[in-house]
Every structure is written in structure tokens, then in C-alpha cells.
Design a protein around this motif. Structure first.
Motif, mmCIF file in Angstrom:
data_model
loop_
_atom_site.group_PDB
_atom_site.id
_atom_site.type_symbol
_atom_site.label_atom_id
_atom_site.label_comp_id
_atom_site.label_asym_id
_atom_site.label_seq_id
_atom_site.Cartn_x
_atom_site.Cartn_y
_atom_site.Cartn_z
ATOM 1 N N GLU A 147 0.781 -1.172 0.024
ATOM 2 C CA GLU A 147 -0.025 0.027 0.009
ATOM 3 C C GLU A 147 0.751 1.252 0.157
ATOM 4 N N MET A 148 1.963 1.150 -0.308
ATOM 5 C CA MET A 148 2.849 2.312 -0.311
ATOM 6 C C MET A 148 3.536 2.273 -1.680
ATOM 7 N N SER A 149 3.987 3.418 -2.454
ATOM 8 C CA SER A 149 4.523 3.582 -3.595
ATOM 9 C C SER A 149 5.102 4.836 -3.650
ATOM 10 N N PHE A 150 5.864 5.049 -4.984
ATOM 11 C CA PHE A 150 6.478 6.345 -5.161
ATOM 12 C C PHE A 150 5.436 7.147 -5.956
ATOM 13 N N SER A 151 5.826 8.427 -5.910
ATOM 14 C CA SER A 151 5.143 9.357 -6.554
ATOM 15 C C SER A 151 5.220 9.151 -8.237
ATOM 16 N N THR A 152 4.324 9.447 -9.063
ATOM 17 C CA THR A 152 4.361 9.225 -10.355
ATOM 18 C C THR A 152 4.784 10.558 -11.336
ATOM 19 N N ARG A 153 5.051 11.216 -10.255
ATOM 20 C CA ARG A 153 5.348 12.851 -10.994
ATOM 21 C C ARG A 153 6.713 12.662 -11.173
ATOM 22 N N PRO A 154 7.296 12.993 -12.020
ATOM 23 C CA PRO A 154 8.685 12.953 -12.028
ATOM 24 C C PRO A 154 9.362 14.443 -11.402
ATOM 25 N N ASN A 155 10.725 14.014 -10.611
ATOM 26 C CA ASN A 155 10.969 15.296 -9.981
ATOM 27 C C ASN A 155 12.431 15.366 -10.539
ATOM 28 N N PRO A 156 12.898 15.849 -11.677
ATOM 29 C CA PRO A 156 14.162 15.822 -12.064
ATOM 30 C C PRO A 156 14.672 17.165 -11.520
ATOM 31 N N VAL A 157 16.154 16.985 -11.247
ATOM 32 C CA VAL A 157 16.759 18.304 -10.879
ATOM 33 C C VAL A 157 18.505 18.187 -11.417
ATOM 34 N N THR A 158 18.815 19.119 -12.007
ATOM 35 C CA THR A 158 19.993 19.285 -12.548
ATOM 36 C C THR A 158 21.143 19.570 -11.576
ATOM 37 N N ILE A 159 22.049 18.807 -11.366
ATOM 38 C CA ILE A 159 23.161 19.125 -10.378
ATOM 39 C C ILE A 159 24.489 19.401 -11.250
ATOM 40 N N PHE A 160 25.431 19.853 -10.711
ATOM 41 C CA PHE A 160 26.811 20.115 -11.167
ATOM 42 C C PHE A 160 27.869 19.642 -10.570
ATOM 43 N N ASN A 161 28.604 18.480 -10.986
ATOM 44 C CA ASN A 161 29.564 17.621 -10.255
ATOM 45 C C ASN A 161 30.709 17.363 -10.665
ATOM 46 N N PRO A 162 31.264 17.941 -11.604
ATOM 47 C CA PRO A 162 31.288 19.224 -12.219
ATOM 48 C C PRO A 162 30.572 19.322 -13.486
ATOM 49 N N ASP A 163 29.995 17.885 -14.086
ATOM 50 C CA ASP A 163 29.320 17.889 -15.248
ATOM 51 C C ASP A 163 27.752 18.266 -14.782
ATOM 52 N N ALA A 164 27.042 18.783 -15.699
ATOM 53 C CA ALA A 164 25.580 18.752 -15.507
ATOM 54 C C ALA A 164 25.022 17.390 -15.576
ATOM 55 N N GLU A 165 24.463 16.965 -14.620
ATOM 56 C CA GLU A 165 23.659 15.539 -14.454
ATOM 57 C C GLU A 165 22.285 15.938 -14.028
ATOM 58 N N THR A 166 21.306 15.135 -14.678
ATOM 59 C CA THR A 166 19.881 14.988 -14.182
ATOM 60 C C THR A 166 19.682 13.967 -13.135
ATOM 61 N N VAL A 167 19.167 14.466 -11.999
ATOM 62 C CA VAL A 167 18.800 13.228 -10.951
ATOM 63 C C VAL A 167 17.378 13.407 -10.721
ATOM 64 N N ASN A 168 16.746 12.210 -10.840
ATOM 65 C CA ASN A 168 15.392 12.192 -10.298
ATOM 66 C C ASN A 168 15.291 11.874 -9.146
ATOM 67 N N ILE A 169 14.542 12.815 -7.905
ATOM 68 C CA ILE A 169 14.520 12.545 -6.838
ATOM 69 C C ILE A 169 13.218 11.766 -6.561
ATOM 70 N N GLU A 170 13.099 10.592 -5.933
ATOM 71 C CA GLU A 170 11.989 9.881 -5.674
ATOM 72 C C GLU A 170 11.228 10.138 -4.371
ATOM 73 N N TYR A 171 9.971 10.537 -4.454
ATOM 74 C CA TYR A 171 9.013 10.935 -3.246
ATOM 75 C C TYR A 171 8.161 9.821 -3.105
ATOM 76 N N PRO A 172 7.901 9.601 -1.952
ATOM 77 C CA PRO A 172 6.751 8.827 -1.708
ATOM 78 C C PRO A 172 5.425 9.396 -2.403
ATOM 79 N N TYR A 173 4.346 8.515 -2.641
ATOM 80 C CA TYR A 173 3.154 9.217 -3.284
ATOM 81 C C TYR A 173 2.204 10.128 -2.464
#
Length: 508
Positions: free
Chosen positions: A258-284
Motif C-alpha cells: 500500500e505504499m508507492s513512489f510518486s508518479t510525478r517526475p522530480n528531475p533536478v540538474t546538478i553540477f558535479n562538475p558536469d551537468a547531470e539530471t537526477v530524479n528525486i523519488e518521493y513517496p506518493y
């Protein structure tokens, strides 16, 4: 008390509920609106926005569940307001005199309860319904007094009975005495209200698939009674009330199904040093902020109360993070959101630290609930000698929280002695209810008949002044000793001043 004098206006304003002419009128100190029917009073009780939120920074930041850490500050200093650090280091010198919502919020709830009790005899309506509304009002008043006593007063012990408690408001009169009663009288007042609240005879109703937890029910009062007696170290009474509550409502949400992750994408671009897109997973449960659907459908809750953090920064301490089995504990999987600092702006340069998310980013269930009752029962069984039974009770909860694929020795707790069982059950309580109950728990652990559960909180962080964090200076150690008077947090100084000295500040 300035706060108390001005909340009449707030108590009678509508906040998202259906209003009638009575509530739309403009009351004042000299010409306040007088309720005429029971429905008028019911309207006040139906306003869940007025009763649900608990904006207690003392609970959010003031325990070892919250990360007041130099590494987090260095990685993203903007996550720490000065007030966060002040609460997190138990400051008594620099706390702001304004902008601390918890004190006035709880007095508003008490005022509304008193308004209802005071007017019940004069409004029209059936006597049986009046009795239910009266019991509910006593519950609301007891609940708020208990919450405030645990923040603004010293722990209730034999040695502290003569210490300062709270002003005991029984009416809506502006002339009523606002001197602080003794702690003994304050707890007697709470218990008297609790006994009246226990007369409430109302099922926890389900309306359109949602539990009607915004109104008090029999099970909500029983759950609060269990919490109250646990705080007094009365384990027999606490266990009895917890079991009574569980007999009425024992639903547990199975995190396996009865638990799941959000179906909404939560992409964030970080610089490490190259630009990388990380999708943050939230609970629903992250997805809904302004409507209470998820909270009312959660199913485990008895009463609609939530610890509310408007800064959206529940950062779990390293100690709290390490308490979970990070491979199999589904609470870690769904509530500990990896890379949360990216969502708070730590992207250039990138700095990753997790956050704790229960409902959206701000709210954690704090009202009495099924998990809390199971953990109260388990703890009371252990403390009264039935430690094997206590472990079994705790394992009922773990069956709904641990990954079904986990080996049995990981899924189920085991113990070799009463002391070992107590440690295991208290650790489970912390994992299940972080931030919300930790402050209350440490207070009672430090003031019971055993010493093995004592908690001395200590942090190493930068010094600060009334205006800034001195991040360029060497970190220092902050400690909250077992019997520190700083367990009674300061009352906002604005109310001390407004009272003309009648309302006394805590002594340190």
C-alpha cells in the motif's frame, strides 16, 4: 495574555468550511457574537484547519532526530535559519520574541474549546448531542494543554510538582487570571478534562472513503489517554487504554502493498562538475499539499493532528538514519528521500543529503494512531516484566513495515532479556515516529525508574549570536543534560511583556 485576548476573532472566522451568518459576523472584545444553536458550535469543531496543525519548532529541531551538523551546514548553509539552530541547540538567550506560532496556535484551540463549553447550556439542540460536543471540547482542551506542558514546562515528577505550569483558562473572559498555576495543578486540570472527554461515545466514522478524524471519537480519546498515562510512567493504565483503542480500530497500512513512489517526475540538474539530471523519488504522499485527501485516507490515524514544518526541512540526523535497516526497512525506502538537498538548491556545487517526507514536505502524523498504540502496548508490556510479549507486539507492526523478502531474523525483533527488549522496542518507536514523539520520549526516559533508557543530547556546531551563525569560527559542543531546566522552553517574550509581568518566564 496578549495572545489569548486576540484569538476570539480567529476562533470565529471560517477557514474553508461552510459558513453561516453567525460565523460571518465580526466579533469584538465588547460586542462579541453569541452562538445560538448547537450547529454554530459544530461549525467551529468542523474546521480541521484550525485544529490539525502543530507548528512546534521545539519538536522539529530540538531532538537528536534532527541533523544540526556542520557537514550539512557546509554543504548547503541555506537549510539552516538562525531560529532552526537556536531551537536545535536549546537556546534560551536569542530565541525570537515573535514568529513562534505554536504557543498562540494552541491557545487558540483552548479558547475555542472554552467558547463551546461556556455556551453549550444556552444554545438550542438535543441534550445528548450537547453532551458529545462538550466531551469533545474537553478533549481538545486537554490535548492542547498536554502538548504545551510538555514543551513549556519541566517534566512532571514528584520533585517538580511545585514548578510553574500553565495559566488555567476555563472561560473566554479577558479578565480571567493568567498567572501560571503549578505543574501539579496543570496536570490535575488536564486529567479532569481527560476524564470528561472519556464520556465521548462516537465511532470513528468513514465518509466517502475517508476517516472522519478531524472530529474527536472514542478511539481518539482512548489513544490520547494511553499517551497521557505513558508520559506519567503509569504503564498499567497506558497499556489498558492502548489495548482499548486497538480493540476499536487496529488497521495498519502494509508498506509492502500500500505504499508507492510518486508518479510525478522530480528531475533536478546538478553540477558535479558536469551537468547531470537526477530524479528525486518521493513517496506518493508527497503529491498532495493543500488538500487533506491522503491524510484522511491513511487509515492508521485516530485524530487529525500533524507536526507541521513550513520550512520543509526535516533532515534526519546520522544517528536516526543509522537506526534503520536500509536494505529491508520500507520506512527508510519511502520516507527517507535520497538527494533531498538537491531539491532545496544544493546543486552548484552538488551536495547530497536525505530528507524525511511523510505527507508532502511539511506534515508528519502526530495525532494518536494504531502504530503508536502498538508501541505503547509493547513498551508497557516490557516495562512490566512481560518482555517477550512486548517483542511480539512490536513485531506485529514490523510485519507491515519490513520488506516481505527480508529474512525472518531481520523482519522480527528478538531479545535475550528485559533490558534488551526495552532497548529494541524503544528503537522501533523512534524509527516509526521520528521527530513527532522524540522530545516527549526523552523527557520521560530521563525521569522514570530506570537509567538504561536515559538520553543526553549533544551536538557539535558553530557558535552564533542573535543575528547570525558564525560559520567561520570553530565548532563548539552544545549539550542538554538529563535534568536541565532548558527542557522547559521559553515562553515568547512578547506575551510576558504584554501581561505586565503577570505571566512569568521559566527560570534557568
Amino acid at each position: 495574555m496578549k495572545t489569548y485576548k486576540h484569538i476570539l476573532l480567529l476562533a470565529l472566522l471560517c477557514s474553508g468550511v461552510s459558513c453561516n451568518d453567525f460565523l460571518e459576523e465580526n466579533p469584538s472584545k465588547t460586542t462579541s457574537v453569541v452562538p445560538e444553536t448547537l450547529e454554530h458550535l459544530e461549525q467551529l469543531l468542523n474546521d480541521y484547519n484550525s485544529f490539525g496543525s502543530e507548528g512546534a519548532s521545539e519538536l522539529i529541531y530540538g531532538t537528536d532526530d534532527f541533523a544540526i551538523q556542520t557537514d550539512l551546514y557546509e554543504g548547503i548553509s541555506t537549510v539552516y535559519s538562525l531560529e532552526t539552530v537556536q531551537h536545535g541547540t536549546w537556546d534560551i538567550d536569542y530565541l525570537p520574541t515573535t514568529g513562534r506560532p505554536y504557543w498562540p496556535e494552541e491557545w487558540e484551540k483552548i479558547f475555542t474549546a472554552n467558547l463551546i463549553i461556556q455556551n453549550l447550556s444556552s444554545v438550542s439542540g438535543e441534550d445528548s448531542q450537547k453532551q458529545m460536543v462538550k466531551a469533545e471540547a474537553h478533549f481538545i482542551r486537554a490535548y492542547s494543554y498536554f502538548q504545551m506542558a510538555n514543551i513549556y514546562c519541566l517534566p512532571y515528577t514528584n520533585g517538580n510538582k511545585a514548578e510553574l505550569g500553565l495559566p488555567l483558562k476555563q472561560t473566554t473572559s479577558f479578565e480571567e487570571n493568567i498567572e501560571r498555576a503549578t505543574l501539579e495543578d496543570t496536570y490535575a486540570y488536564i486529567e479532569a478534562d481527560l476524564q470528561k472527554a472519556l464520556e465521548l461515545n462516537r465511532d470513528l466514522e468513514v465518509v466517502n472513503g475517508q476517516n472522519r478524524t478531524w472530529r474527536a471519537s472514542t478511539v481518539a480519546v482512548l489513544g490520547f489517554a494511553a499517551r497521557y498515562y505513558l508520559s506519567l510512567n503509569d504503564y498499567a493504565m497506558a497499556q489498558s487504554y492502548a489495548e482499548d483503542a486497538l480493540d476499536l480500530h487496529s488497521y495498519l497500512r502494509d508498506y509492502n502493498t500500500e505504499m508507492s513512489f510518486s508518479t510525478r517526475p522530480n528531475p533536478v540538474t546538478i553540477f558535479n562538475p558536469d551537468a547531470e539530471t537526477v530524479n528525486i523519488e518521493y513517496p506518493y504522499t508527497h503529491d498532495l499539499q493543500s488538500i487533506p485527501t491522503d491524510k484522511l485516507e491513511w487509515g492508521e490515524s485516530y485524530y487529525y493532528r500533524f507536526l507541521s514544518n513550513g520550512a520543509w526541512n526535516y533532515f534526519p540526523s546520522t544517528e536516526l538514519l543509522n537506526s534503520y535497516n536500509q536494505d529491508y526497512d520500507l520506512r527508510y525506502k519511502y520516507h527517507i528521500v535520497e538527494d533531498y538537498t538537491y531539491d532545496r538548491g544544493a546543486v552548484d556545487p552538488a551536495y547530497s543529503y536525505p530528507g524525511y517526507i511523510f505527507f508532502f514536505k511539511s506534515d508528519i502524523l502526530s495525532g494518536p494512531s494504531v502504530p503508536e498504540m502498538l508501541l505503547i502496548k509493547a513498551e508497557c508490556q516490557v516495562r512490566q516484566g512481560s518482555w517477550a510479549d512486548g517483542i511480539q507486539t512490536a513485531n506485529i507492526l514490523r510485519g507491515y513495515r519490513i520488506d516481505a523478502s527480508a529474512p525472518a531474523n531481520i523482519r522480527d525483533l528478538s531479545a535475550t532479556s528485559e533490558a534488551d527488549a526495552l532497548t529494541k522496542v524503544l528503537e522501533e518507536r523512534r524509527r516509526e515516529m521520528p521527530f513527532v514523539h522524540r522530545w516527549y520520549d526523552i523527557r520521560r526516559y530521563n525521569n522514570n525508574e530506570v537509567t538504561t533508557d536515559d538520553v543526553i543530547m549533544s551536538r557539535t556546531f558553530y557558535p552564533y549570536t542573535g543575528g547570525s551563525i558564525l560559520g567561520a569560527e570553530s565548532p563548539i559542543n552544545y549539550t542538554l543534560d538529563k535534568n536541565s531546566r532548558r527542557f522547559a522552553r521559553p515562553i515568547p517574550e512578547t506575551d510576558i511583556i504584554a501581561s505586565g509581568g503577570t505571566l512569568k518566564q521559566n527560570e534557568y
